[in-house]
Design an enzyme around this catalytic site. Structure first.
Site, PDB file in Angstrom:
ATOM      1  N   GLU A  61      53.537   4.058   9.717  1.00 44.31           N
ATOM      2  CA  GLU A  61      52.139   3.626   9.520  1.00 44.31           C
ATOM      3  C   GLU A  61      51.153   4.352  10.436  1.00 44.31           C
ATOM      4  O   GLU A  61      50.083   4.762   9.997  1.00 44.31           O
ATOM      5  CB  GLU A  61      52.012   2.110   9.699  1.00 44.31           C
ATOM      6  CG  GLU A  61      52.590   1.288   8.546  1.00 44.31           C
ATOM      7  CD  GLU A  61      54.080   1.010   8.697  1.00 44.31           C
ATOM      8  OE1 GLU A  61      54.673   1.437   9.710  1.00 44.31           O
ATOM      9  OE2 GLU A  61      54.657   0.361   7.800  1.00 44.31           O
ATOM     10  N   HIS A 130      55.625 -11.001   9.604  1.00 41.46           N
ATOM     11  CA  HIS A 130      55.113 -10.522   8.317  1.00 41.46           C
ATOM     12  C   HIS A 130      53.976 -11.390   7.779  1.00 41.46           C
ATOM     13  O   HIS A 130      53.624 -11.303   6.609  1.00 41.46           O
ATOM     14  CB  HIS A 130      56.234 -10.477   7.280  1.00 41.46           C
ATOM     15  CG  HIS A 130      57.172  -9.323   7.457  1.00 41.46           C
ATOM     16  ND1 HIS A 130      57.875  -9.112   8.613  1.00 41.46           N
ATOM     17  CD2 HIS A 130      57.512  -8.312   6.618  1.00 41.46           C
ATOM     18  CE1 HIS A 130      58.619  -8.023   8.482  1.00 41.46           C
ATOM     19  NE2 HIS A 130      58.413  -7.516   7.280  1.00 41.46           N
TER      20      HIS A 130
END
Lengths: 331, 361
Positions: A61, A130
Site C-alpha cells: 500500500e 480490519h
C-alpha cells in the site's frame, strides 16, 4: 420509477464513466483487475479497459499509493483501492504527509489529484485490524478531503465528483452497504446526462421538525430506520441529515436543520474521541446555542477496538434502539 | 574509498567516456562552476543560519556536490528529479536561482515555496524538480510514480530519485524497488552514500555492510552499479548507462554513489565530529573533495588555472551574497496567506472550492 442497483454497482458505473471521461484516470489496487475486485466493485473493468487503465498492485500500500501520488503530479489521475481502508495505516506517511502537504510545501506549485477509496466500516466480524473508520483522522489534515456515501445514488455521484476533483480525496465506503440496493437513475433520465454529487453538500434524507439526526455513511441508514420508529411509535418527527462529505463540510444544512428542530444527535460508527460528531457538536453549540432546547448528543461505536464476536459486535456499533433511546432522552 | 592514485587513473578512464568526451571546454568549466555555486551558496547560508536569519534545520550538501551536479547534468526534457531533505544542491543544479532558494531559507514570500516549505522542501515543477522531501525514504514511492507518469504519458524519460544511505532500511524504499522492477518503471534510484545515517555509521545500521547498499537491488533482479562520487566524470559516465537503460528499455537502476559530507547531518548535529574522527573528516576534505578533484582534472587538461578558479569562487560568492541581500529585503508571507496553497480547488476559486467549508479555525 428509476431502477434499483447495488451500492457496488453504482460505484462501478461511476468508475467506468470516469475511465471513459478522462484518459488519465487509472484504477490501481490489490485484486482490482484480473480478480475483478475483492468486493467486486471493479468487476469487468479490466476486461473492458485493459492493463493500462486497470492495474493489479502487489500488497504494497505505501508503495502503490506513494507511486500514485508521484504520478498524479504529472497529471495522471490514479484512483487507488484499499481492500480495507484499515490498510491506510501501512501507507500513512504517503497519505498524510505526501498527498496532503506537497501542495502546501511547494507554495501551491503542485497538486495531487488522487482518490483513495475502499471500505471503512465495522460490523463484519473481521476483528479490530480490519474494522477501522479513520474518517476523523484524515479529515483532521488540511489538504485532504474525506467523503463517506451512505447509499448507491450518492456513491455514484460522489465517486465521479471525487475523481474530477483536483485535490486528494479519501473515499470511505462500507462492505455492509455494497450489496444493498437503491434507486439510481440512468444517465438518459438526468438533465445533465450524468450523475454528479458535489463534495461539500449535505443532504436531508428525511425532513422532520422535532430532532435532527445527523450522520455520515451507514449511520445515516441506521438513523433513517430509527426515525421511522420514532415517528410510528413515539410520534416524534425526526429529520435525518447526511453529511455525504466530511471535509469539505456543509455547515449550513446542519445549522438550518437544528435551527428548525432545536435538538441534535450526531450518529457515527467511528470511535467517540475527537470523532466527526465532536466537531459537529462543537460547531452547533458555538454557532446556534440559543436555538438549542437540549444538549447536542453523540452516538458512536463503543470505545474499544472492534470486537470479533459476531453478536457482540452488533451491539458495539450504533443500533436503531440506541438512537431511539437517546432521542427520547431529549425529546 | 579509492586512493588518490586510483582516483587519478579512474578520472582518466571516465574522461574518455563518450558522455564526457562530448563536453566542450566551456561545458567543463560550467560543471565546475555549478559545483562551486552549490558550495558557496551553502557556506553563505551557514553563516546566515549562525546569524539567526533562519529557523529549523539546515542539512548541508558540502562535499557531495559532484553527485547532484554530475547526475543532473546529463538529463533531458522528460527526465525528472526528486530527492530528500538535503536538497539545495539538486535545486541549484536543475536551474533554480540562489535568490529563491535563499529566500526560502529565510522564510520569505519570495522563496521558491513562498516560505511554506523551508530548507527541506524546495520545489520547481517547471524544471522537473519535485522536491525536497523531509521524511527519510518517503520520496522513494513518489519517484516510482513520476517514472510511472512518464511511461503512462508515452514519453521517453525517467525519474532520478535520490536517497541517503540511511533510507535504504525503510520499508517504503523496498516497496518502491519492487514496483519499479515489476512494472518496468524508468526510475533511477541514487543512493548518496555518505557513510552515516545521521550519527549512525553504515556498519551499525545496515546488515551485510561489506557488500555495499546497491546490492539490495539483487533481491529485485534490478540493475545496479557503484560509483566513486569524488570523480564527476565517473558519476556522469555511469549514470548515463542507467539513463540509457531507463530511456531505451524502460528499466530501473539502483546506483550507489560513494560520497562524504564535510559537515554534520544538519547544523543542529552537535556530535558531527564525535561519531567520526577528525582525521577521517580532514582526509575527505583534503584528499577526496570532488570540487578540488575536478578542478585539478581541468587544470591537468589545461582548461583552468588558479586565477581562473578564484574568479569562479568570487563570482559564486557574489551571487550568494546578493541572494542574502534579496532574501533580507523580501517580505515574510502574511498570516492571511496561511490557508493559501492548501486546496487547489479553493485557490482557483472553482465551484468545488466554493462548496462547503474547507477550513475550521
Amino acid at each position: 420509477m428509476a431502477r434499483l442497483i447495488e451500492y457496488r454497482d453504482a460505484l462501478r458505473e461511476g468508475l467506468d464513466e470516469e475511465l471513459a471521461h478522462d484518459d488519465n484516470v487509472v484504477l490501481i489496487g490489490e485484486e482490482v483487475a484480473q480478480y475483478n475486485g475483492a468486493y467486486k466493485v471493479t468487476e469487468g473493468l479490466w476486461k473492458k479497459w485493459g492493463d493500462k487503465r486497470v492495474v493489479d498492485a502487489p500488497i504494497s500500500e505505501a508503495g502503490f499509493i506513494g507511486m500514485g501520488i508521484g504520478a498524479s503530479m504529472l497529471g495522471i489521475r490514479p484512483v487507488m483501492e484499499l481492500m480495507f481502508f484499515s490498510f491506510a495505516y501501512v501507507a500513512f506517511d504517503q497519505m498524510m504527509n505526501n498527498a496532503a502537504t506537497c501542495r502546501y510545501m511547494s507554495g501551491g506549485l503542485i497538486n495531487v489529484p488522487i482518490v483513495v477509496r475502499g471500505p471503512a466500516n465495522g460490523g463484519t466480524n473481521v476483528g479490530a485490524t480490519h474494522s477501522h473508520t479513520p474518517e476523523n483522522i484524515f479529515a483532521n489534515m488540511p489538504g485532504l478531503k474525506v467523503v463517506s456515501p451512505s447509499n448507491a445514488y450518492d456513491a455514484k455521484g460522489l465517486i465521479k465528483a471525487s475523481i474530477r476533483d483536483n485535490d486528494p480525496v479519501y473515499f470511505m465506503e462500507s462492505t455492509v452497504l455494497y450489496g444493498q440496493k437503491w434507486e439510481v437513475p440512468e444517465n438518459d433520465e438526468l438533465p445533465d446526462g450524468e450523475l454528479l454529487v458535489p463534495l461539500g453538500k449535505a443532504d436531508v434524507k428525511k425532513e422532520g421538525t422535532d430532532i435532527s439526526l445527523i450522520g455520515h455513511g451507514r449511520a445515516v441508514i441506521t438513523s433513517l430506520e430509527a426515525a421511522k420508529i420514532l415517528e410510528q411509535e413515539h410520534g416524534i418527527n425526526a429529520e435525518v441529515v447526511d453529511l455525504r462529505s466530511i471535509r469539505p463540510l456543509d455547515e449550513d444544512t446542519i445549522l438550518d436543520s437544528v435551527r428548525k428542530t432545536h435538538r441534535a444527535i450526531y450518529i457515527e460508527e467511528n470511535k467517540p474521541f475527537c470523532g466527526v460528531g465532536a466537531q459537529i457538536a462543537s460547531m452547533i453549540q458555538e454557532r446556534i446555542f440559543d436555538y438549542l432546547d437540549a444538549p447536542v448528543l453523540r452516538i458512536t461505536s463503543v470505545d474499544s477496538p472492534a470486537i470479533y464476536s459476531p453478536p457482540v459486535e452488533k451491539e458495539q456499533l450504533p443500533t436503531v434502539s440506541d438512537i431511539v433511546e437517546k432521542a427520547l432522552s431529549i425529546c | 574509498m579509492e586512493t588518490t592514485t586510483k582516483e587519478e587513473e579512474a578520472n582518466a578512464v571516465f574522461a574518455e567516456d563518450p558522455i564526457n568526451k562530448s563536453l566542450s571546454n566551456e561545458d567543463k568549466i560550467d560543471l565546475l562552476r555549478q559545483m562551486v555555486r552549490v558550495r558557496r551558496f551553502e557556506q553563505v547560508a551557514l553563516t546566515e543560519y549562525q546569524n539567526d536569519k533562519m529557523g529549523g534545520f539546515l542539512h548541508l550538501y558540502i562535499g557531495q556536490e559532484s553527485v547532484a551536479c554530475g547526475t543532473i547534468s546529463i538529463l533531458g526534457d522528460h527526465d525528472h528529479v526528486i530527492t530528500a531533505y538535503r536538497d539545495h544542491g539538486h535545486a541549484l543544479c536543475v536551474g533554480m536561482t540562489m535568490n529563491e532558494c535563499m529566500a526560502e531559507l529565510f522564510g520569505k514570500r519570495t522563496g521558491c515555496s513562498k516560505g511554506k516549505g523551508g530548507s527541506m522542501h524546495y520545489f520547481a515543477p517547471d524544471k522537473n524538480y519535485w522536491g525536497g522531501h523531509g521524511i527519510v525514504a518517503g520520496q522513494t514511492p513518489l519517484g516510482a510514480g513520476l517514472a510511472y507518469g512518464v511511461k503512462y504519458l508515452g514519453q521517453k524519460g525517467s525519474c532520478l530519485c535520490y536517497l541517503g544511505d540511511g533510507a535504504v532500511n525503510q520499508g517504503a524504499f523496498h516497496e518502491a524497488l519492487n514496483l519499479a522492477q515489476l512494472w518496468d518503471l524508468p526510475v533511477i534510484y541514487v543512493i548518496e552514500n555518505n557513510g552515516y545515517s545521521m550519527g549512525t555509521s553504515q556498519e551499525r545500521s545496515s546488515a551485510h555492510p561489506e557488500a555495499g547498499l546497491a546490492h539490495r537491488a539483487l533481491g529485485y533482479n534490478m540493475a545496479w552499479d557503484q560509483i566513486n562520487g569524488v570523480d564527476l566524470y565517473e558519476v556522469r559516465a555511469k549514470t548515463k548507462k542507467a539513463l540509457d537503460r531507463a530511456h531505451n528499455e524502460s528499466k530501473p537502476t539502483l546506483l550507489e554513489i560513494f560520497t562524504y559530507r564535510h559537515k554534520g547531518h544538519s547544523i543542529a548535529d552537535a556530535n558531527a565530529d564525535k561519531y567520526r574522527t577528525k582525521e577521517e573528516i580532514q582526509r575527505y576534505m583534503h584528499e577526496h573533495d570532488p570540487i578540488t578533484n575536478f578542478k585539478d582534472t581541468l587544470s591537468d587538461e589545461g582548461l583552468i588555472d588558479d586565477a581562473g578558479y578564484k574568479a569562479l569562487v568570487k563570482e559564486a560568492t557574489k551571487e550568494a551574497n546578493d541572494a542574502v541581500k534579496f532574501a533580507d529585503e523580501s517580505p515574510y508571507p502574511d498570516v492571511s496567506e496561511l490557508t493559501d496553497d492548501v486546496y487547489w480547488e479553493v485557490d482557483n476559486n472553482t465551484e468545488a472550492g466554493r462548496t462547503g467549508r474547507h477550513f475550521f479555525h
